[in-house]
Write a protein that holds these residues in place. Sequence first.
Motif, PDB file in Angstrom:
ATOM      1  N   TYR A  40       0.841  -1.199   0.000  1.00  0.00           N
ATOM      2  CA  TYR A  40       0.000   0.000   0.000  1.00  0.00           C
ATOM      3  C   TYR A  40       0.875   1.247   0.000  1.00  0.00           C
ATOM      4  CZ  TYR A  40      -4.248  -2.686   0.837  1.00  0.00           C
ATOM      5  OH  TYR A  40      -5.307  -3.548   0.710  1.00  0.00           O
ATOM      6  N   HIS A  69       3.735   1.701  -1.525  1.00  0.00           N
ATOM      7  CA  HIS A  69       4.100   1.971  -2.924  1.00  0.00           C
ATOM      8  C   HIS A  69       2.907   2.514  -3.712  1.00  0.00           C
ATOM      9  CE1 HIS A  69       7.352  -1.301  -2.251  1.00  0.00           C
ATOM     10  NE2 HIS A  69       7.875  -0.114  -2.044  1.00  0.00           N
ATOM     11  N   ASP A 120       0.483   4.302  -2.573  1.00  0.00           N
ATOM     12  CA  ASP A 120       0.251   5.710  -2.203  1.00  0.00           C
ATOM     13  C   ASP A 120       1.266   6.618  -2.881  1.00  0.00           C
ATOM     14  OD1 ASP A 120      -1.866   4.932  -0.649  1.00  0.00           O
ATOM     15  OD2 ASP A 120      -0.951   5.391   1.275  1.00  0.00           O
ATOM     16  N   LEU A 121       2.516   6.146  -2.949  1.00  0.00           N
ATOM     17  CA  LEU A 121       3.540   6.949  -3.645  1.00  0.00           C
ATOM     18  C   LEU A 121       3.191   7.087  -5.124  1.00  0.00           C
ATOM     19  CD1 LEU A 121       6.892   5.562  -2.122  1.00  0.00           C
ATOM     20  CD2 LEU A 121       5.685   7.674  -1.519  1.00  0.00           C
ATOM     21  N   ALA A 170       0.269   6.928  -6.425  1.00  0.00           N
ATOM     22  CA  ALA A 170      -0.967   7.690  -6.611  1.00  0.00           C
ATOM     23  C   ALA A 170      -0.673   9.158  -6.922  1.00  0.00           C
ATOM     24  CB  ALA A 170      -1.849   7.570  -5.365  1.00  0.00           C
ATOM     25  N   ILE A 171       0.267   9.709  -6.182  1.00  0.00           N
ATOM     26  CA  ILE A 171       0.634  11.125  -6.366  1.00  0.00           C
ATOM     27  C   ILE A 171       1.072  11.392  -7.808  1.00  0.00           C
ATOM     28  CG2 ILE A 171       2.310  12.884  -5.619  1.00  0.00           C
ATOM     29  CD1 ILE A 171       0.221  12.134  -3.519  1.00  0.00           C
ATOM     30  N   HIS A 221      -1.969  11.079 -10.290  1.00  0.00           N
ATOM     31  CA  HIS A 221      -2.779  12.319 -10.334  1.00  0.00           C
ATOM     32  C   HIS A 221      -2.240  13.277 -11.386  1.00  0.00           C
ATOM     33  CE1 HIS A 221      -3.512  11.832  -5.669  1.00  0.00           C
ATOM     34  NE2 HIS A 221      -4.033  10.844  -6.360  1.00  0.00           N
ATOM     35  N   GLY A 237      -4.338   5.151  -6.921  1.00  0.00           N
ATOM     36  CA  GLY A 237      -4.817   6.514  -7.152  1.00  0.00           C
ATOM     37  C   GLY A 237      -6.075   6.577  -7.992  1.00  0.00           C
ATOM     38  N   GLU A 250      -9.352   6.413  -7.506  1.00  0.00           N
ATOM     39  CA  GLU A 250     -10.503   7.225  -7.144  1.00  0.00           C
ATOM     40  C   GLU A 250     -10.204   8.713  -7.286  1.00  0.00           C
ATOM     41  OE1 GLU A 250     -10.562   4.947  -3.741  1.00  0.00           O
ATOM     42  OE2 GLU A 250     -12.558   4.068  -4.056  1.00  0.00           O
ATOM     43  N   ALA A 251      -9.031   9.126  -6.821  1.00  0.00           N
ATOM     44  CA  ALA A 251      -8.652  10.535  -6.988  1.00  0.00           C
ATOM     45  C   ALA A 251      -8.539  10.883  -8.471  1.00  0.00           C
ATOM     46  CB  ALA A 251      -7.329  10.800  -6.279  1.00  0.00           C
ATOM     47  N   LYS A 295     -10.204   9.681 -10.936  1.00  0.00           N
ATOM     48  CA  LYS A 295     -11.551   9.873 -11.475  1.00  0.00           C
ATOM     49  C   LYS A 295     -12.144  11.212 -11.031  1.00  0.00           C
ATOM     50  CE  LYS A 295     -12.680   4.962 -12.056  1.00  0.00           C
ATOM     51  NZ  LYS A 295     -13.543   3.828 -11.714  1.00  0.00           N
ATOM     52  N   GLU A 296     -11.750  11.674  -9.864  1.00  0.00           N
ATOM     53  CA  GLU A 296     -12.214  12.983  -9.398  1.00  0.00           C
ATOM     54  C   GLU A 296     -11.606  14.129 -10.204  1.00  0.00           C
ATOM     55  OE1 GLU A 296     -12.572  12.169  -4.539  1.00  0.00           O
ATOM     56  OE2 GLU A 296     -10.774  13.077  -5.385  1.00  0.00           O
TER      57      GLU A 296
END
Lengths: 205, 205, 205, 205, 205, 205
Positions: free
Chosen positions: A17, A19, A21-22, A24-25, A28, A51, A53-54, A56-57
């Motif tokens: 998790y 990795h 999260d890293l 994901a940034i 984005h 990443g 869900e973010a 898609k936002e």
Amino acid sequence: MVDVINPERGPVGLESYYHYDLAAIEVHKLVVSAEKQGYDGVVIACFGDPGIEAAKELVKIPVVGMAEASYALARILATKFLVISDCDTAVPRQIRYLKKLGTPDYQYAVIQIGLTVLDIIDDREGARDSMITKCRQALKESSAELIVMGCSAFSGLRSGLEQELQLPVIDPAVAGLHVCMTLVQMHLSQSKTLTYKTPPDFEIR
Amino acid sequence: MVDVINPERGPVGLESYYHYDLAAIEVHKLVVSAEKQGYDGVVIACFGDPGIEAAKELVKIPVVGMAEASYALARILATKFLVISDCDTAVPRQIRYLKKLGTPDYQYAVIQIGLTVLDIIDDREGARDSMITKCRQALKESSAELIVMGCSAFSGLRSGLEQELQLPVIDPAVAGLHVCMTLVQMHLSQSKTLTYKTPPDFEIR
Amino acid sequence: MVDVINPERGPVGLESYYHYDLAAIEVHKLVVSAEKQGYDGVVIACFGDPGIEAAKELVKIPVVGMAEASYALARILATKFLVISDCDTAVPRQIRYLKKLGTPDYQYAVIQIGLTVLDIIDDREGARDSMITKCRQALKESSAELIVMGCSAFSGLRSGLEQELQLPVIDPAVAGLHVCMTLVQMHLSQSKTLTYKTPPDFEIR
Amino acid sequence: MVDVINPERGPVGLESYYHYDLAAIEVHKLVVSAEKQGYDGVVIACFGDPGIEAAKELVKIPVVGMAEASYALARILATKFLVISDCDTAVPRQIRYLKKLGTPDYQYAVIQIGLTVLDIIDDREGARDSMITKCRQALKESSAELIVMGCSAFSGLRSGLEQELQLPVIDPAVAGLHVCMTLVQMHLSQSKTLTYKTPPDFEIR
Amino acid sequence: MVDVINPERGPVGLESYYHYDLAAIEVHKLVVSAEKQGYDGVVIACFGDPGIEAAKELVKIPVVGMAEASYALARILATKFLVISDCDTAVPRQIRYLKKLGTPDYQYAVIQIGLTVLDIIDDREGARDSMITKCRQALKESSAELIVMGCSAFSGLRSGLEQELQLPVIDPAVAGLHVCMTLVQMHLSQSKTLTYKTPPDFEIR
Amino acid sequence: MVDVINPERGPVGLESYYHYDLAAIEVHKLVVSAEKQGYDGVVIACFGDPGIEAAKELVKIPVVGMAEASYALARILATKFLVISDCDTAVPRQIRYLKKLGTPDYQYAVIQIGLTVLDIIDDREGARDSMITKCRQALKESSAELIVMGCSAFSGLRSGLEQELQLPVIDPAVAGLHVCMTLVQMHLSQSKTLTYKTPPDFEIR
């Protein structure tokens, strides 16, 4: 036309998790940039859908994760599918993700071959043999009927597996791409009214 | 190239399990015939997906139901979707089908406009207005973010709904077609090892 | 002794998955630093539990999210609890999180008061009044028996709500703290054998 | 008084959804005819309950499937029951049916003996021995406490199984009959207000 | 300060629903008496949580069952936990209780060592060895990451298990005590508005 | 032949878990005594099924709860049923019981008329009118198709409700009796191998 872009930064493999999260940034940034450059849609090409869900936002163009795309197709083609992952920790991560997507227990099984992404890239033949052995055993024990290759490092091994195991195998990168193209062609994208509403423009220190 | 074929026999509308069962028999024949004629895949263009499981058993080319295709895409685009059906009995039929597909309760809501398929074909404008009114109310009460048009008679009403309601609307015929094309392009079809194994060739009296 | 630390960077409020992902990066650093400084445990004091899984991977001391702690206690105290969130998008985010934790539908309801974190900090009295009105209505319509305050900005409003609504109210920051202390006192922490195994030490570019 | 009627047409065995759909058409006719002849209720005596939903729509007298009846009784008598089926494809078909009925995963297990209906009729002793061997192994591995004989061809083998395995065994034909008689005696039948409403009288070409 | 009180009457061990029901009657009296004596909270120290719901009804101070407390903590610390019970019948009893609490199937496994409470008290070393052997095998076969000792007679064996198995082990008596203290310190108790409302004062003959 | 026996002791009405636990003790004795006297089966005639699990353990003759019997039949006759209870606390108790039986959320709704058992016995006409009003409203709002009378005090009101509401109504006492007779006639009883194994003969102080 499909362009493949790697983030400039981030871990060389994604096996936790942390990795994710890293990654994901970086996802984005790439997604926002893709929309600005006029791309029609984006596929996140790591089986953990980091990443997602973010992403898609942040944009209006469709963003598709390769795991969610693979699972969507697998459920149409079989009652139960088998996910073959790389390493031990990928098993609970995939189970938790399948649960977040709302997949009931009887529709999947998740197994692993005990190799890291880097191992697989180093020795693809060994990985393929290991996959075949593990899948064969799991297919005997469960009533799975289709295989989802649960790691992007497995890309390219589909035809070998299909020949050996004689059942459909989903290559997640291909699934992600096709589901994304489908959405583009249908003029559909994630709903922007609630879950994937554009984030409020808070000050970011 | 897409050909649209109507069964020669069967009820003029499908609004009960009885009608579904009658349609299933015709679907079987058309699907087998389509494979013989060299089609690459088949879409069953009734929102109840009548005969879908038998159809998947009878051929090797991919068979896709327009409801299962719509639901697969809807779950990627929203946390919760709203199915708008024609008549009252369609509500439990869709709920039971969503359950058979393994969809958890929090991901959907099903409503209806109280019209038969024939009513809708007769007065499309009235149907559209009724859909908009009912959807607006349901969207206020639930946290649905996307609409699945739950009857093939609604085909063509998508853009009107999207303009009025300002959220994505899935036209099931289009969804079925695109998911089927995706499978064809990916050289994927229903697994023939278990659930959809070719039926044993029993004598049929 | 409890120390409260704010990340140096990040958005001023967390009201999207995007904000959660940005916060996660900072949470990772603070958690690792906390362990190095000799803290016995860590509470992530945002109701979205941002970065919770990676945080549990990165250290051996217990890491507790205030939402997961609140939900764990709520399920012991009532058959059904009501989560009161700040804004509309928090509703699907909490529902998805409740699902990821494995909470069945009948055990919760999630509502919101239509304010951002910043609004709430600006006008706490208005927020409290709004919470009471919305909760009262929701309690009448559902059979919820306990309230979880679903935003850390609500901290301090518990006693007002309890007096007005006459049922237990969980302040998530307090729940997170006590559950963490419980784990510390019991010499328990997240299992490091699988889901929260220390991430492999991949090169991070 | 119980009359046993065979449809005049249809496959000699039912071992696929295709066969179920063919049988459904005949079941419809027999059920409607039974009501006209004054029967008080109908049992569909194939473990797949083919045509069950349409049959419930078409008449006002109670229609009971032998699988749904067996499962209803089994859940009262044990926490977990074991379904023993004839052939491999029956396993996913029964699992999908159990799911459509809303049965949770922990309440059942489904196994099979690898024989067709015709094999079983040919060699009942062999079938019985095979059932005992397979059940014994499955009972050791699961915590099932009761057996549902999941094929009407097994009828008559109950007492042999009970003696060997020392736990309750449900003969589905008997279960269907008794549940149907119970409904008749209680003046109960399927609700005709929604799911099983009489189908609209559409023209059938 | 913690006082440990044994009911004056009741079975010497609790290994059936019958024993639970007998114990429940005594639990009621002790809980009411504890509240009258000014205790701040009560832990029911049998892993079956006998009489738990009635006990929560009868008093305003928090009542915590040691099983529900253990499961609440286990779910925070691992994706899947393993419950090790004493005897065979404890397995379905625990599964049914886990279901009543709303725990999804993928989050737990339940095994047993084939000993009664009295056996365990007689030969604690033998019990411990048996637990270690059974857990080791179960951990290999499932992806459980944490152990819940599912019988109060196991109290005191935690450290031995942790050393041998190298993963967190929850002692239920300790979990019950700490969760109860947490509730007391947070001024929280079971909601008295619905499920645990004080029973109406009916005449008891 | 059916004999109706009242326990000599216990509360005059059962409207809490506390009352259920008190009743359970008496149920045990009556069930054991019934078996000794040669009865073929037992129905527990309170809609809460108090002591049901212990009762199944204590004897070899079938023991049936009137709630579990009603729910088993209701699920065969409708997709969704409506349980009408007496008082507010009965709602969560029934929901928890439905969950313990493994009933999915979409198959039921539970409402109440705000009267105690004693109120209902005092003013049956008032109770009936209240039931009709509440059911009518609930049927409009949900898609329930059948009513289960969720309190034994309602016995005898079935025909009135059926005439007014025009859908099937299950009288639980009658359902319990018929399901029990069915089991007796089928020579079936609860499995004694695991969940309902005869309790070990511990000393009871």
